[in-house]
Design an enzyme around this catalytic site. Sequence first.
Site, PDB file in Angstrom:
ATOM      1  N   ASN A  28      43.040  36.732  26.131  1.00 35.70           N
ATOM      2  CA  ASN A  28      43.938  37.892  26.228  1.00 35.70           C
ATOM      3  C   ASN A  28      45.324  37.471  25.714  1.00 35.70           C
ATOM      4  O   ASN A  28      46.013  36.679  26.359  1.00 35.70           O
ATOM      5  CB  ASN A  28      43.993  38.340  27.692  1.00 35.70           C
ATOM      6  CG  ASN A  28      44.855  39.558  27.897  1.00 35.70           C
ATOM      7  OD1 ASN A  28      45.660  39.926  27.047  1.00 35.70           O
ATOM      8  ND2 ASN A  28      44.716  40.184  29.055  1.00 35.70           N
ATOM      9  N   HIS A  34      42.424  46.616  23.265  1.00 33.80           N
ATOM     10  CA  HIS A  34      43.132  45.433  23.755  1.00 33.80           C
ATOM     11  C   HIS A  34      42.069  44.457  24.252  1.00 33.80           C
ATOM     12  O   HIS A  34      41.165  44.828  25.005  1.00 33.80           O
ATOM     13  CB  HIS A  34      44.073  45.839  24.892  1.00 33.80           C
ATOM     14  CG  HIS A  34      44.539  44.677  25.700  1.00 33.80           C
ATOM     15  ND1 HIS A  34      45.069  43.547  25.120  1.00 33.80           N
ATOM     16  CD2 HIS A  34      44.536  44.456  27.042  1.00 33.80           C
ATOM     17  CE1 HIS A  34      45.378  42.683  26.079  1.00 33.80           C
ATOM     18  NE2 HIS A  34      45.060  43.206  27.236  1.00 33.80           N
ATOM     19  N   CYS A  86      50.492  44.423  28.147  1.00 32.84           N
ATOM     20  CA  CYS A  86      49.311  44.463  27.267  1.00 32.84           C
ATOM     21  C   CYS A  86      49.179  45.775  26.495  1.00 32.84           C
ATOM     22  O   CYS A  86      48.463  45.839  25.499  1.00 32.84           O
ATOM     23  CB  CYS A  86      48.048  44.205  28.074  1.00 32.84           C
ATOM     24  SG  CYS A  86      48.051  42.593  28.843  1.00 32.84           S
TER      25      CYS A  86
HETATM   26  O1  UT7 Z   1      45.293  42.604  30.025  1.00 37.76           O
HETATM   27  C1  UT7 Z   1      45.400  43.566  30.987  1.00 37.76           C
HETATM   28  C2  UT7 Z   1      44.979  43.313  32.268  1.00 37.76           C
HETATM   29  N1  UT7 Z   1      44.074  42.297  32.660  1.00 37.76           N
HETATM   30  C3  UT7 Z   1      42.776  42.557  32.721  1.00 37.76           C
HETATM   31  O2  UT7 Z   1      42.278  43.474  32.139  1.00 37.76           O
HETATM   32  C4  UT7 Z   1      41.951  41.675  33.607  1.00 37.76           C
HETATM   33  C5  UT7 Z   1      41.071  42.513  34.473  1.00 37.76           C
HETATM   34  N2  UT7 Z   1      40.196  41.745  35.371  1.00 37.76           N
HETATM   35  C6  UT7 Z   1      39.226  40.941  34.935  1.00 37.76           C
HETATM   36  O3  UT7 Z   1      39.046  40.744  33.759  1.00 37.76           O
HETATM   37  C7  UT7 Z   1      38.309  40.329  35.969  1.00 37.76           C
HETATM   38  O4  UT7 Z   1      38.547  40.917  37.226  1.00 37.76           O
HETATM   39  C8  UT7 Z   1      38.474  38.799  36.089  1.00 37.76           C
HETATM   40  C9  UT7 Z   1      37.892  38.121  34.865  1.00 37.76           C
HETATM   41  C10 UT7 Z   1      39.914  38.430  36.289  1.00 37.76           C
HETATM   42  C11 UT7 Z   1      37.672  38.271  37.299  1.00 37.76           C
HETATM   43  O5  UT7 Z   1      36.318  38.670  37.206  1.00 37.76           O
HETATM   44  P1  UT7 Z   1      35.602  39.314  38.463  1.00 37.76           P
HETATM   45  O6  UT7 Z   1      34.184  39.519  38.101  1.00 37.76           O
HETATM   46  O7  UT7 Z   1      36.387  40.519  38.872  1.00 37.76           O
HETATM   47  O8  UT7 Z   1      35.701  38.172  39.518  1.00 37.76           O
HETATM   48  P2  UT7 Z   1      36.385  38.167  40.962  1.00 37.76           P
HETATM   49  O9  UT7 Z   1      37.863  38.204  40.850  1.00 37.76           O
HETATM   50  O10 UT7 Z   1      35.711  39.205  41.792  1.00 37.76           O
HETATM   51  O11 UT7 Z   1      35.980  36.740  41.475  1.00 37.76           O
HETATM   52  C12 UT7 Z   1      34.606  36.363  41.706  1.00 37.76           C
HETATM   53  C13 UT7 Z   1      34.564  34.927  42.214  1.00 37.76           C
HETATM   54  C14 UT7 Z   1      35.558  34.645  43.354  1.00 37.76           C
HETATM   55  O12 UT7 Z   1      34.936  33.776  44.253  1.00 37.76           O
HETATM   56  P3  UT7 Z   1      34.321  34.349  45.625  1.00 37.76           P
HETATM   57  O13 UT7 Z   1      35.493  34.992  46.337  1.00 37.76           O
HETATM   58  O14 UT7 Z   1      33.274  35.332  45.231  1.00 37.76           O
HETATM   59  O15 UT7 Z   1      33.808  33.113  46.287  1.00 37.76           O
HETATM   60  C15 UT7 Z   1      36.685  33.917  42.636  1.00 37.76           C
HETATM   61  O16 UT7 Z   1      37.382  33.035  43.505  1.00 37.76           O
HETATM   62  O17 UT7 Z   1      34.917  34.034  41.140  1.00 37.76           O
HETATM   63  C16 UT7 Z   1      35.931  33.132  41.582  1.00 37.76           C
HETATM   64  N3  UT7 Z   1      36.766  32.759  40.444  1.00 37.76           N
HETATM   65  C17 UT7 Z   1      36.456  31.759  39.605  1.00 37.76           C
HETATM   66  N4  UT7 Z   1      35.426  30.897  39.571  1.00 37.76           N
HETATM   67  C18 UT7 Z   1      35.392  30.014  38.561  1.00 37.76           C
HETATM   68  C19 UT7 Z   1      37.917  33.334  40.031  1.00 37.76           C
HETATM   69  N5  UT7 Z   1      38.366  32.719  38.913  1.00 37.76           N
HETATM   70  C20 UT7 Z   1      37.478  31.739  38.633  1.00 37.76           C
HETATM   71  C21 UT7 Z   1      37.398  30.780  37.611  1.00 37.76           C
HETATM   72  N6  UT7 Z   1      36.339  29.940  37.607  1.00 37.76           N
HETATM   73  N7  UT7 Z   1      38.304  30.689  36.631  1.00 37.76           N
END
Ligand code: UT7
Length: 325
Positions: A282, A252, A115
């Site tokens: 992304n 980005h 990225c």
């Molecule tokens: O491009 C360069 C690098 N990439 C990035 O910059 C991405 C960086 N990370 C992020 O953007 C965020 O961490 C994400 C968007 C990937 C995730 O957001 P988050 O607020 O950090 O969520 P999380 O991973 O802490 O997950 C929260 C909950 C989890 O459930 P529990 O464990 O709380 O029950 C996940 O299982 O959301 C759940 N979850 C989803 N729910 C519905 C994860 N993906 C999904 C989904 N739909 N697609």
Amino acid sequence: MSVIRSVITGTGSYLPKQILTNSDLEKKVDTTDEWIIERTGIKQRHIAAEDEVTSDLAVIAAKRALESASLDPNQIDLIILATSTADQTFPSTATTIQRKLGITGGAAFDIQAVCSGFVYALTTADNFIKAGQAKHVLVIGAEIFSRILDWEDRTTCVLFGDGAGAVVLSSQNGVGNNTDQGLLSSRIHSDGRYNELLFVDGGVSSTGTVGQLRMKGREVFRHAIVNLASVVGEVLEDSNMSSENIDWIVPHQANKRILDGTARKLKVATNKVIVTVEKHANTSAASIPLALDEAVKDGRITRGQVVILEAMGGGFTWGACLLRW
Ligand code: UT7
């Protein structure tokens, strides 16, 4: 004192026709439109057609950039493509782009920094120009991430899309201070200790397969804001500027919360951040030139303004460029 500066003289971009909305994804994995919008700001992504390859996307973006720079393809003496989704293992996709554009001279190569690829490519192009080894460089970011996603993994498949963006970077003379037009500073970094937080689980010399993207999103998120704010601080300091001098940040486009969080940490108003992530998700190395092209074409970015480009990605890699438009 007269110095050589690299100036962006044209921009172009391309998004494949097919659109995949969050509601479409609700039918594939256990997710909701609300979750995706609230956590990322993404509403839809574009998906390349079956017969489209990365160089096809790149060539359309490149032709648009050349047209806006009023340059003929044969005036280009270097093509640098940032991509993690090459057409073939070799030759470089940049050489395929060169052939498709009908360019027979100069050089072409790919850069792999996921990225952060566009910032790495722009920094490299700037160094070629400053060294007097190139006059007009085509810098492209193009990706088909849809082909390396695990479409059953809701934690990653909702986040990415396909697209391409390009700029023409041209040599011009400046006086050597921060009133010059063009790139005033760029900094790139990497730290391989964080490899396993964002990677593809395949490769030529390991599995012999292409593999699929794996990410520990929460941990990547945590590092992103700290690293991005820090590297933007470096390019501001290099240029004898502070965040008050910033007219636009073109980040980005990974996640709207990262874009807003970085702006807040830098004490820059969020209305100075160009955001396009809702339209294409992304797109890795393509996302900065996609956002830049939109903001230039719609008249938000104008000559003389101070623009920051910043990115962070797998590796980890990260970097920033400061330029006067
Ligand atoms: O491009 C360069 C690098 N990439 C990035 O910059 C991405 C960086 N990370 C992020 O953007 C965020 O961490 C994400 C968007 C990937 C995730 O957001 P988050 O607020 O950090 O969520 P999380 O991973 O802490 O997950 C929260 C909950 C989890 O459930 P529990 O464990 O709380 O029950 C996940 O299982 O959301 C759940 N979850 C989803 N729910 C519905 C994860 N993906 C999904 C989904 N739909 N697609």
